[in-house]
Design an enzyme around this catalytic site. Structure first.
Site, PDB file in Angstrom:
ATOM      1  N   HIS A  18       0.841  -1.210   0.000  1.00 35.48           N
ATOM      2  CA  HIS A  18       0.000   0.000   0.000  1.00 35.48           C
ATOM      3  C   HIS A  18       0.878   1.262   0.000  1.00 35.48           C
ATOM      4  O   HIS A  18       0.607   2.225  -0.713  1.00 35.48           O
ATOM      5  CB  HIS A  18      -0.898   0.030   1.252  1.00 35.48           C
ATOM      6  CG  HIS A  18      -1.861  -1.117   1.364  1.00 35.48           C
ATOM      7  ND1 HIS A  18      -1.993  -1.882   2.497  1.00 35.48           N
ATOM      8  CD2 HIS A  18      -2.742  -1.640   0.464  1.00 35.48           C
ATOM      9  CE1 HIS A  18      -2.934  -2.799   2.316  1.00 35.48           C
ATOM     10  NE2 HIS A  18      -3.392  -2.689   1.084  1.00 35.48           N
ATOM     11  N   LYS A  42     -16.577  -7.806   6.810  1.00 35.08           N
ATOM     12  CA  LYS A  42     -15.201  -8.194   7.146  1.00 35.08           C
ATOM     13  C   LYS A  42     -14.948  -7.943   8.627  1.00 35.08           C
ATOM     14  O   LYS A  42     -15.218  -6.841   9.117  1.00 35.08           O
ATOM     15  CB  LYS A  42     -14.202  -7.360   6.327  1.00 35.08           C
ATOM     16  CG  LYS A  42     -14.004  -7.860   4.911  1.00 35.08           C
ATOM     17  CD  LYS A  42     -12.816  -7.156   4.269  1.00 35.08           C
ATOM     18  CE  LYS A  42     -12.665  -7.527   2.813  1.00 35.08           C
ATOM     19  NZ  LYS A  42     -11.600  -6.789   2.146  1.00 35.08           N
ATOM     20  N   ARG A  91      -1.834  -6.901  -8.382  1.00 36.21           N
ATOM     21  CA  ARG A  91      -0.713  -7.818  -8.159  1.00 36.21           C
ATOM     22  C   ARG A  91      -0.742  -8.970  -9.148  1.00 36.21           C
ATOM     23  O   ARG A  91       0.273  -9.343  -9.695  1.00 36.21           O
ATOM     24  CB  ARG A  91      -0.782  -8.392  -6.720  1.00 36.21           C
ATOM     25  CG  ARG A  91      -0.446  -7.392  -5.654  1.00 36.21           C
ATOM     26  CD  ARG A  91      -0.982  -7.791  -4.311  1.00 36.21           C
ATOM     27  NE  ARG A  91      -2.426  -7.735  -4.308  1.00 36.21           N
ATOM     28  CZ  ARG A  91      -3.193  -7.850  -3.243  1.00 36.21           C
ATOM     29  NH1 ARG A  91      -2.631  -8.074  -2.067  1.00 36.21           N
ATOM     30  NH2 ARG A  91      -4.501  -7.770  -3.330  1.00 36.21           N
TER      31      ARG A  91
HETATM   32  P1  ADP Z   1      -9.624  -4.255  -0.193  1.00 38.85           P
HETATM   33  O1  ADP Z   1     -10.383  -4.889   0.920  1.00 38.85           O
HETATM   34  O2  ADP Z   1     -10.338  -3.086  -0.828  1.00 38.85           O
HETATM   35  O3  ADP Z   1      -9.034  -5.193  -1.213  1.00 38.85           O
HETATM   36  P2  ADP Z   1      -6.933  -3.877   0.766  1.00 38.85           P
HETATM   37  O4  ADP Z   1      -6.536  -3.067   1.940  1.00 38.85           O
HETATM   38  O5  ADP Z   1      -6.661  -5.334   0.823  1.00 38.85           O
HETATM   39  O6  ADP Z   1      -8.453  -3.547   0.579  1.00 38.85           O
HETATM   40  O7  ADP Z   1      -6.256  -3.296  -0.554  1.00 38.85           O
HETATM   41  C1  ADP Z   1      -6.448  -1.976  -0.993  1.00 38.85           C
HETATM   42  C2  ADP Z   1      -5.823  -1.819  -2.373  1.00 38.85           C
HETATM   43  O8  ADP Z   1      -4.425  -2.032  -2.295  1.00 38.85           O
HETATM   44  C3  ADP Z   1      -6.337  -2.816  -3.415  1.00 38.85           C
HETATM   45  O9  ADP Z   1      -6.399  -2.157  -4.667  1.00 38.85           O
HETATM   46  C4  ADP Z   1      -5.276  -3.869  -3.457  1.00 38.85           C
HETATM   47  O10 ADP Z   1      -5.215  -4.506  -4.721  1.00 38.85           O
HETATM   48  C5  ADP Z   1      -4.045  -3.020  -3.243  1.00 38.85           C
HETATM   49  N1  ADP Z   1      -2.941  -3.800  -2.677  1.00 38.85           N
HETATM   50  C6  ADP Z   1      -2.951  -4.591  -1.596  1.00 38.85           C
HETATM   51  N2  ADP Z   1      -1.741  -5.169  -1.384  1.00 38.85           N
HETATM   52  C7  ADP Z   1      -0.941  -4.727  -2.400  1.00 38.85           C
HETATM   53  C8  ADP Z   1       0.416  -4.987  -2.791  1.00 38.85           C
HETATM   54  N3  ADP Z   1       1.198  -5.823  -2.111  1.00 38.85           N
HETATM   55  N4  ADP Z   1       0.898  -4.358  -3.892  1.00 38.85           N
HETATM   56  C9  ADP Z   1       0.088  -3.532  -4.599  1.00 38.85           C
HETATM   57  N5  ADP Z   1      -1.199  -3.258  -4.316  1.00 38.85           N
HETATM   58  C10 ADP Z   1      -1.708  -3.849  -3.223  1.00 38.85           C
END
Ligand code: ADP
Length: 155
Positions: A18, A42, A91
């Site tokens: 992030h 969630k 990813r």
């Molecule tokens: P959500 O529940 O909306 O998927 P997340 O907090 O898991 O929320 O992710 C928020 C955003 O960050 C999403 O677009 C996800 O694809 C992206 N994201 C999560 N982990 C990574 C990573 N390791 N590299 C790039 N983008 C990421």
């Protein structure tokens, strides 16, 4: 006109993946609103306040970053705050399929809002919050998966 982007997510917890997306996007936008979506489906490990505090620690020196939470549809939230862009990270091809549907539906609801995708850097591809949560729950060391400025002090 100010270019405002919303980066929506659960951020439970915020990871280096992030952080990297926000830092890269920071070069393209005037303001980035990191928006923690409250999802009743969630069960979060970290409370909303903990998640906000973690992210604040990471970006305390970056005046472009704002940290908020929201409920409901992301596009409606974007309209409320005057954002024209939604940031998402990609990813894998699974991410792409999931994100494609959401972005296209969002576009059909509000065609003035663009979703902008950032392809993750190679070393962040396997990192996701749910794996980091599992390691943390089992007492493992998550320091290499979270931003170096972020201090977890959950008891
Ligand atoms: P959500 O529940 O909306 O998927 P997340 O907090 O898991 O929320 O992710 C928020 C955003 O960050 C999403 O677009 C996800 O694809 C992206 N994201 C999560 N982990 C990574 C990573 N390791 N590299 C790039 N983008 C990421």
């Amino acid at each position: 006109m100010e270019k405002i982007a919303v980066f929506p997510g659960s951020f439970d917890p915020f990871t280096v993946g992030h952080e990297s997306i926000v830092n890269r996007a920071s070069k393209l936008f005037d303001k980035i609103i990191i928006a923690i979506g409250l999802n009743p489906k969630k069960d979060a490990l970290f409370t909303l306040e903990e998640r906000k505090n973690f992210i604040r620690q990471v970006f305390e020196d970056n005046p472009k970053i704002e940290i908020v939470h929201f409920e409901g549809l992301t596009v409606e939230f974007c309209k409320r705050v005057g954002a024209g862009y939604i940031l998402r990270g990609l990813r894998t091809s699974a991410d792409f399929e999931f994100e494609r549907a959401i972005a296209q539906v969002n576009k059909s609801m509000h065609k003035e809002i663009e979703t902008v995708f950032f392809l993750t850097i190679t070393e962040h591809t396997p990192i996701n919050s749910s794996i980091v949560r599992d390691i943390y729950r089992h007492g493992g060391d998550i320091s290499k998966f979270i931003p170096s400025k972020m201090k977890l002090n959950k008891s």
